[in-house]
Design a protein around this motif. Sequence first.
Motif, PDB file in Angstrom:
ATOM      1  N   SER A  43       0.838  -1.212   0.000  1.00  0.00           N
ATOM      2  CA  SER A  43       0.000   0.000   0.000  1.00  0.00           C
ATOM      3  C   SER A  43       0.869   1.257   0.000  1.00  0.00           C
ATOM      4  O   SER A  43       0.529   2.259  -0.653  1.00  0.00           O
ATOM      5  CB  SER A  43      -0.928   0.007   1.220  1.00  0.00           C
ATOM      6  N   GLN A  85      -6.912   0.958  -0.316  1.00  0.00           N
ATOM      7  CA  GLN A  85      -7.330  -0.201   0.463  1.00  0.00           C
ATOM      8  C   GLN A  85      -8.470   0.150   1.420  1.00  0.00           C
ATOM      9  O   GLN A  85      -9.448  -0.575   1.515  1.00  0.00           O
ATOM     10  CB  GLN A  85      -6.125  -0.740   1.248  1.00  0.00           C
ATOM     11  N   ASP A 160      -6.026  -1.366  -4.814  1.00  0.00           N
ATOM     12  CA  ASP A 160      -5.424  -1.969  -3.623  1.00  0.00           C
ATOM     13  C   ASP A 160      -6.453  -2.879  -2.963  1.00  0.00           C
ATOM     14  O   ASP A 160      -7.424  -2.407  -2.376  1.00  0.00           O
ATOM     15  CB  ASP A 160      -4.962  -0.865  -2.659  1.00  0.00           C
ATOM     16  N   GLU A 161      -6.243  -4.166  -3.088  1.00  0.00           N
ATOM     17  CA  GLU A 161      -7.128  -5.194  -2.529  1.00  0.00           C
ATOM     18  C   GLU A 161      -8.595  -4.971  -2.906  1.00  0.00           C
ATOM     19  O   GLU A 161      -9.464  -4.826  -2.042  1.00  0.00           O
ATOM     20  CB  GLU A 161      -6.951  -5.273  -1.011  1.00  0.00           C
TER      21      GLU A 161
HETATM   22 MG    MG Z   1      -1.960  -2.855   2.178  1.00  0.00          MG
END
Ligand code: MG
Length: 240
Positions: A43, A85, A160-161
């Motif tokens: 991240s 995220q 991010d994810e």
């Molecule tokens: Mg992360």
Amino acid sequence: MTLVEVKGVSKRFGGLTAVSGVDLTVDAGEVHCLIGPNGAGKSTLFKLIVGLYPPTQGQILFDSVDITQQRPFARVQRGMSIKMQAPSVFRELPVRQNIQIALQGHVSGAERDREEERLLTLLNLATEGEKLAGALSHGQQQWLEIGMALALRPQLLLLDEPTAGMSPEETFRTGELIKTFNTGGMTLLVVEHDMAFVRQIAQRVTVLHLGKIFAHGSLEAILQDEKVAEIYLGKTHVHH
Ligand code: MG
Ligand code: ADP
């Protein structure tokens, strides 16, 4: 053609080096996945690329231009967009209005209305437009955020994810969406944990560990690498 070039980039937070001497290239037109254990620096690396943190050291090039000193807004104008995220939809506003806010300043009038409908339909949210964003399921909120990032018509999309909290069906659908964006010419850099999802979308994979590039290549090569299995799956050096 190289779209993003990260050259010797480090980020220190006080005594902690979250990202350490990272060299990474993302080619125009690819889907590139970034994997690695929790705390690896994924991240942080995303935030460095989009300009939310200045690097302690190193350079970042986008489309051959050194953007290391540019503000996030300038980078977005150049064609990058990020879904972070931590969720960041406006929960107290209707879904539709979230999309409208993201479209603001990019398109107007009839084109904005068309784009709004196109995005809602694309993200499978066409019937949810009047609901408050906070009332959506977690997976739908992720889609809404992806839609908001897409509203900027990015050349490079950083996710991010994106499938955190999604059911297997929602995860699969997200993978198909990503492939659709990519077919349309978009370059994607995606942080993910779910290996089935990485297999579904990735053309290249980079493994980050303790802030450093640990391995890169095809997913098959990476999955066969015992050193990767050790760090990524925590098969060794784990003491309870
Ligand atoms: Mg992360
Ligand atoms: P990942 O996304 O791979 O799980 P992160 O990039 O979030 O990893 O974090 C990498 C390391 O940097 C972790 O040890 C984390 O605690 C630390 N870290 C991340 N952001 C900050 C920050 N803003 N201030 C201090 N430490 C941070």
